[in-house]
Scaffold this active site. Sequence first.
Site, PDB file in Angstrom:
ATOM      1  N   HIS A  55      67.045  56.696  39.883  1.00 30.06           N
ATOM      2  CA  HIS A  55      66.077  56.362  38.838  1.00 30.06           C
ATOM      3  C   HIS A  55      66.539  56.906  37.497  1.00 30.06           C
ATOM      4  O   HIS A  55      66.785  58.114  37.359  1.00 30.06           O
ATOM      5  CB  HIS A  55      64.705  56.962  39.196  1.00 30.06           C
ATOM      6  CG  HIS A  55      63.658  56.699  38.167  1.00 30.06           C
ATOM      7  ND1 HIS A  55      62.924  57.704  37.578  1.00 30.06           N
ATOM      8  CD2 HIS A  55      63.238  55.544  37.590  1.00 30.06           C
ATOM      9  CE1 HIS A  55      62.083  57.176  36.708  1.00 30.06           C
ATOM     10  NE2 HIS A  55      62.262  55.877  36.692  1.00 30.06           N
ATOM     11  N   HIS A  79      59.108  49.620  31.318  1.00 33.01           N
ATOM     12  CA  HIS A  79      59.257  49.192  32.703  1.00 33.01           C
ATOM     13  C   HIS A  79      58.790  47.756  32.914  1.00 33.01           C
ATOM     14  O   HIS A  79      59.117  47.143  33.935  1.00 33.01           O
ATOM     15  CB  HIS A  79      58.450  50.112  33.628  1.00 33.01           C
ATOM     16  CG  HIS A  79      59.035  51.484  33.771  1.00 33.01           C
ATOM     17  ND1 HIS A  79      58.754  52.509  32.904  1.00 33.01           N
ATOM     18  CD2 HIS A  79      59.884  51.996  34.684  1.00 33.01           C
ATOM     19  CE1 HIS A  79      59.402  53.597  33.281  1.00 33.01           C
ATOM     20  NE2 HIS A  79      60.093  53.322  34.357  1.00 33.01           N
ATOM     21  N   ARG A 154      61.965  55.182  16.609  1.00 31.71           N
ATOM     22  CA  ARG A 154      62.331  55.436  18.011  1.00 31.71           C
ATOM     23  C   ARG A 154      61.317  56.403  18.600  1.00 31.71           C
ATOM     24  O   ARG A 154      61.357  57.606  18.345  1.00 31.71           O
ATOM     25  CB  ARG A 154      63.744  56.039  18.084  1.00 31.71           C
ATOM     26  CG  ARG A 154      64.186  56.472  19.503  1.00 31.71           C
ATOM     27  CD  ARG A 154      64.193  55.309  20.451  1.00 31.71           C
ATOM     28  NE  ARG A 154      64.739  55.628  21.759  1.00 31.71           N
ATOM     29  CZ  ARG A 154      64.035  55.587  22.886  1.00 31.71           C
ATOM     30  NH1 ARG A 154      62.734  55.310  22.855  1.00 31.71           N
ATOM     31  NH2 ARG A 154      64.624  55.816  24.051  1.00 31.71           N
ATOM     32  N   CYS A 201      70.144  56.552  15.951  1.00 23.03           N
ATOM     33  CA  CYS A 201      69.858  56.649  17.375  1.00 23.03           C
ATOM     34  C   CYS A 201      71.168  56.603  18.156  1.00 23.03           C
ATOM     35  O   CYS A 201      72.104  55.881  17.783  1.00 23.03           O
ATOM     36  CB  CYS A 201      68.957  55.492  17.798  1.00 23.03           C
ATOM     37  SG  CYS A 201      68.565  55.464  19.560  1.00 23.03           S
ATOM     38  N   TYR A 339      70.916  60.862  26.980  1.00 22.15           N
ATOM     39  CA  TYR A 339      71.681  61.097  25.745  1.00 22.15           C
ATOM     40  C   TYR A 339      72.954  61.897  26.020  1.00 22.15           C
ATOM     41  O   TYR A 339      73.256  62.890  25.363  1.00 22.15           O
ATOM     42  CB  TYR A 339      70.805  61.790  24.696  1.00 22.15           C
ATOM     43  CG  TYR A 339      69.640  60.943  24.268  1.00 22.15           C
ATOM     44  CD1 TYR A 339      69.841  59.707  23.644  1.00 22.15           C
ATOM     45  CD2 TYR A 339      68.327  61.346  24.498  1.00 22.15           C
ATOM     46  CE1 TYR A 339      68.766  58.913  23.270  1.00 22.15           C
ATOM     47  CE2 TYR A 339      67.247  60.554  24.127  1.00 22.15           C
ATOM     48  CZ  TYR A 339      67.482  59.340  23.515  1.00 22.15           C
ATOM     49  OH  TYR A 339      66.417  58.557  23.150  1.00 22.15           O
TER      50      TYR A 339
END
Length: 493
Positions: A55, A79, A154, A201, A339
């Site tokens: 996941h 999702h 973001r 980002c 990240y």
Amino acid sequence: MDFIRGEQAATSVTRAPSLPVYTQEEVTKHSSIDNGVWVTYKGSVYDITEFVAIHPGGDKILLAAGGALEPFWALYAVHGQDHVLDILSEYKVGILQPEDCKKQEMANPADPYSTDPPRHPALVVNSSKPFNGETPPSLLTDSYITPSALFFKRNHLPVPQVDPAKYKLQLEGLPEGTVSLTLDDLKSRFPKHTVTATLQCAGNRRSDMNKIKQVKGLNWGVGAIGNATWSGARLRDVLSFYGFGPEVAAKARHVQFEGLDQDTTGTPYAASIPLSKAVSEEGDVLLAYEMNGEDLPADHGYPVRVVVPGIVGARNVKWLGKIVVSEEESKSHWQQNDYKGFSPGTDWDTVDFKSAPAIQELPVQSAITWPEEGSTVDHSMKEVTLKGYAWSGGGREVVRVDVSLDGGKTWHVAELQNSETGQKPGPPPPPGRAWAWKLWEITIPLPEGAQELELVCKAVDSSYNSQPDTVSPIWNLRGVLSTAWHRVKVKVE
């Protein structure tokens, strides 16, 4: 297996009669036998035991074990994308009893995003809940300072509602013990400092990696970047005021930040940066309360956020609630299991997030914002004008942008702009403190007989770092650090 979406879930029993019907109690029991994990979603039952290990969101999925996914997916609405629903469909094992479906519907919480602020309609929306939107390329380089309303947004969680009169910022890990600061304390006790800095980002230009192979993450184009003026108190001033010194520095290595935005369990968004960056006089780390000369907008962290120039946007924590000077970096999911960059050969079955460091400084980057992909150039004009941006992390100045009309066979050097007045190139920033991007522009004669052009740009920074020419060698499963030459194809008519 057949997967029933949305309102069709109510008819799932008639559409899939061969599947067994389970009560909520049975689903819960299955999640406690042999460490299996069963969940429900829109009237269907899923055994996701095998999926838990891969996941992308880590162990957070276990919070829904034995129960409904809806309360959690209401927070992480990303999702709802088709590819996620298709993955879930592979694990369907049955139908939830109608009486229990009704109970779940009655228990569903109110939309946690209902109080989010309005957004500018020009933003390109990548997800609505949480809201993530980028600046359209055609507007991105219209001005050196990105208007706050058009600055990319973001968000990982719902935007918190913060009363500035009741706001408190907690400091921990200093000799004076736990300290609590109000917004007025920040403004009155510490000098106001202003920095022009670009935030980007980690997933900017992820769409280029998706062209090679699908990755997990928002499909950002070139607009997950912006340049603004930020004003607030220096972090180093605040830490020094409350006792930071050699004794603390001898033990601590990191400064952790926690936001006021929280998930369903009360866990906040959090991240950390190296202590050396936080306390450096040249680091320019701010506890910012203004953006472009006004109070921070709600989407950008009102009333206070961290601005860490030269560092990936993920560490610039918004809605700042707590600062901790610590021997360890943040234990948050976004610091430990997201990240981070990996080899192109690493997949979700083999990835070990602990094997890679958290992204801090970003590599050199550039992109073409005009013309846009698929547009048409008029051959009668005899020339074409290209525009774009370039930036490098860690305070490294962009010293050159090379541009090509033929896919990189021949090159031209663009003119650089690094001030709002349009000066070219403008006064240079202090060495190691080139926090802001440079806009660039160039007009090039059209090649004779050309019917299509492959426009390319690449930037070079003051350490002579240059962008890689292709995406494949830097592809990674999270689609971060996408910095290959930017390519745009246009027609000539």
